[in-house]
Design a protein around this motif. Sequence first.
Motif, short mmCIF file in Angstrom:
data_model
loop_
_atom_site.label_atom_id
_atom_site.label_comp_id
_atom_site.label_asym_id
_atom_site.label_seq_id
_atom_site.Cartn_x
_atom_site.Cartn_y
_atom_site.Cartn_z
N ILE A 1 3.78 5.87 -5.29
CA ILE A 1 3.51 6.24 -6.82
C ILE A 1 2.64 7.25 -6.87
CG2 ILE A 1 2.87 5.16 -8.80
CD1 ILE A 1 4.01 2.61 -7.75
N VAL A 2 1.42 7.25 -6.13
CA VAL A 2 0.44 8.00 -6.62
C VAL A 2 0.74 9.44 -5.88
CG1 VAL A 2 -1.88 8.84 -5.80
CG2 VAL A 2 -1.40 6.38 -6.51
N LEU A 3 1.70 9.61 -4.87
CA LEU A 3 1.96 10.97 -4.45
C LEU A 3 3.13 11.59 -5.23
CD1 LEU A 3 1.86 12.52 -1.78
CD2 LEU A 3 3.54 11.24 -0.69
N PHE A 4 4.15 10.78 -5.59
CA PHE A 4 4.85 11.24 -6.53
C PHE A 4 4.47 11.78 -7.89
CE2 PHE A 4 8.08 9.02 -3.92
CZ PHE A 4 8.75 9.92 -3.36
N GLY A 5 3.57 11.12 -8.35
CA GLY A 5 2.75 11.52 -9.59
C GLY A 5 2.26 12.64 -9.69
N LEU A 6 1.66 13.06 -8.02
CA LEU A 6 1.38 14.32 -8.02
C LEU A 6 2.37 15.39 -7.66
CD1 LEU A 6 -1.57 13.19 -5.50
CD2 LEU A 6 -1.88 14.19 -7.98
N ILE B 1 1.04 -1.19 -0.06
CA ILE B 1 -0.08 -0.03 -0.14
C ILE B 1 0.88 1.05 -0.03
CG2 ILE B 1 -1.70 1.36 1.57
CD1 ILE B 1 -2.71 -1.46 2.42
N LEU B 2 1.95 1.07 0.83
CA LEU B 2 2.81 2.37 0.86
C LEU B 2 3.55 2.88 -0.53
CD1 LEU B 2 4.82 2.07 4.31
CD2 LEU B 2 3.19 3.91 3.77
N VAL B 3 4.01 1.65 -1.28
CA VAL B 3 4.51 1.79 -2.60
C VAL B 3 3.55 2.31 -3.49
CG1 VAL B 3 5.51 0.34 -4.33
CG2 VAL B 3 6.44 -0.06 -2.15
N VAL B 4 2.20 1.74 -3.36
CA VAL B 4 1.24 2.36 -4.33
C VAL B 4 0.91 3.72 -4.18
CG1 VAL B 4 -1.07 2.00 -5.16
CG2 VAL B 4 0.30 -0.05 -4.84
N ALA C 1 10.43 12.53 -18.32
CA ALA C 1 11.29 11.60 -17.18
C ALA C 1 10.45 11.59 -15.90
CB ALA C 1 12.73 12.48 -16.90
N ARG C 2 9.13 12.26 -16.01
CA ARG C 2 8.45 12.21 -14.93
C ARG C 2 7.82 10.99 -14.40
NH1 ARG C 2 4.47 17.25 -15.98
NH2 ARG C 2 6.17 18.98 -15.95
N GLN C 3 7.56 10.32 -15.42
CA GLN C 3 6.82 8.64 -15.02
C GLN C 3 8.16 7.93 -14.59
OE1 GLN C 3 4.70 6.84 -18.21
NE2 GLN C 3 3.83 5.57 -16.38
N LEU C 4 9.14 7.89 -15.06
CA LEU C 4 10.44 7.19 -14.99
C LEU C 4 10.80 7.52 -13.48
CD1 LEU C 4 12.38 5.17 -16.10
CD2 LEU C 4 14.00 7.10 -16.64
N PHE C 5 10.73 8.71 -13.14
CA PHE C 5 11.23 9.21 -11.85
C PHE C 5 10.29 8.75 -10.78
CE2 PHE C 5 11.00 12.57 -8.35
CZ PHE C 5 12.20 12.35 -7.97
N THR C 6 9.09 9.02 -11.19
CA THR C 6 8.19 8.27 -10.55
C THR C 6 8.14 7.18 -9.98
OG1 THR C 6 6.45 9.99 -11.03
CG2 THR C 6 5.57 8.12 -9.90
N ILE C 7 8.76 6.17 -10.98
CA ILE C 7 8.65 4.70 -10.88
C ILE C 7 10.18 4.48 -9.98
CG2 ILE C 7 8.96 2.56 -12.06
CD1 ILE C 7 7.36 3.49 -14.18
N ALA C 8 10.96 5.39 -10.36
CA ALA C 8 12.36 5.12 -9.75
C ALA C 8 12.13 5.49 -8.15
CB ALA C 8 13.35 5.91 -10.09
N CYS C 9 11.18 6.52 -7.70
CA CYS C 9 11.02 6.88 -6.32
C CYS C 9 10.14 5.84 -5.67
CB CYS C 9 10.38 8.14 -6.12
SG CYS C 9 11.66 9.45 -6.71
N ALA C 10 9.19 5.32 -6.67
CA ALA C 10 8.47 4.17 -5.89
C ALA C 10 9.20 2.86 -5.75
CB ALA C 10 7.38 3.76 -6.64
#
Lengths: 137, 423
Positions: free
Chosen positions: B20-25, B14-17, B36-45
């Motif tokens: 992802i949502v948080l970083f997407g925002l 749940i925290l990972v998901v 690079a935004r999606q990649l960054f988000t995935i990398a942070c997640a």
Amino acid sequence: MDHFLLLGLGEATYAIEVGKIKEIVESPTVHFVPRAPACFVGAINVHGTVFPVLDLPVHLGYTGSARDHRIVVLAPEVCTLALTVSRVGRIVPCDPERFLPTLEQRAVDSFGRAQFERAGELVYVLDLPRLISSLTF
Amino acid sequence: MRVCISHKFIMGFILVVGSIVLFGLLVPHLGIPEEARQLFTIACALLIGLLLGWFFSKAFTANIRTITNAAENLSRGDLSNDISLRPTRLVDETHDLAASLNGVTASLRELVGYIRASSVKVTEAARALSVTSTQVTASAHEVGRAIDQISRGAETQSRMVEESSRTTKEMASSIDLVAGSAKKVAASADDSVLTAQKGGETVRTTLQLMKQVLDEVDRIGQKMLSFGMQVQKIGKIVEVITGIAQKTNLLALNATIEAARAGEAGRGFAVVAEEISKLADSTGLSAGEITELVELIREENRNVQGAMNETMLRIDAGRRAIDSTGEAFEEIVGNALDTQGKAVRISELAQEQTRGAASMVSIIDEISRVVTENAAATEEVSAATDEQSMSMEELARSAQELAGLAEELLDRVSRFRLEVQQR
């Protein structure tokens, strides 16, 4: 045949012709005769006659022999003499022809004028004259 | 707070998901190119997921390792440590497992401690039992030897009693013999009394006879004296005859001489004289013979007188001897009577002794019987003692085995470490 009276002088036997004997007296009293020779034992009185008594065994040298209590008194015609002997024997007959020959010296020594044999024993016939002549005083 | 492991994984997901949502925002506001935004988000997640995974797995792995180590220790027998996990707020199943393992360890520790204490006690008891049983065995052996000795003693005693019985019987027979001999002695003493009395009688008779003989000898002595006097008279007469014969001989000699001197005339007379001489000679010879005879008779008379005097003396001695013989016989009678009494007494005593010996024999037989029974009982006791000894040896062996077992158990149990280590 003459008869002889046998007399013992010591061990020897002598004989005197009976005719020359007066008698035989028994145990007469023998009187002492002073100064008489040793062969005279004394004197006896025979029926009033005094006879000197000659110790014939001593005189003939048969000393130490016994003396008969009888004394032979010789006939007076022979000699006035009585003789003591060792023993008085029997009167025996003997024929002078039976006299044995005698050696002169032996006859002198034994005063025997002859000798004869009787019962295996030699008997001297006393030589009275020689005896009397030997009595020299 | 207790959180199950599965819940922890779910929470992480749940925290990972959520990240992802948080970083997407957040990303458009960070000035990052769009590509690079999606990649960054995935990398942070992914980074957050990795961090969460690392954190969780680290705690989890550490607990598991601790438990595994504790289990390994347990399997090695080390019961000394309790499992203590790092304290956390989020307690999970590993903590339950650790608590359960700690409970098992405590139970095991208690059990092993009990077993160890018990096995020590058993070992000590078994050793003590072994020692005691050895001592008992030794005592039993001692008792056995003592009983053997008693048994041998009983045999010796039995033999001695038999010997005593035999000896007593022999003694009894000897006493019988003594009694018999005493009876014989009494009989002999009776005979002796009779014989001695007869002897005494004989002595009295002999004394009377001796007195008669003495009187007779006295009378004969008197007669011999008068006979001697008569013989002396004869001698004197013969002396007279001898004297007469000698005188006759002398007379005959002189007669012969006279006859010889008379020559032929006296020849006849000479023959008569010779005959008289021969008669006198033969008379003399006869008288000499008579004299010799008289001398012989006188000599014999003297001898007879001397012999009679000697006989009188001897008879006197004989009378004294007979007197003393009589006294001796009286003494013999007394002694024989005494002997008889004593022999009778001996006989009675011997009979009493025989009775005593018989009762002694029966007593000894009784003793023999008792001794035999004792010997049998001793043998039984000996057998029982042997059995007991064997049982005790068995017991000792069992005790030793038990001690061995206890030691083995202790050895087995000793590999468990029980001391609680304080951390």
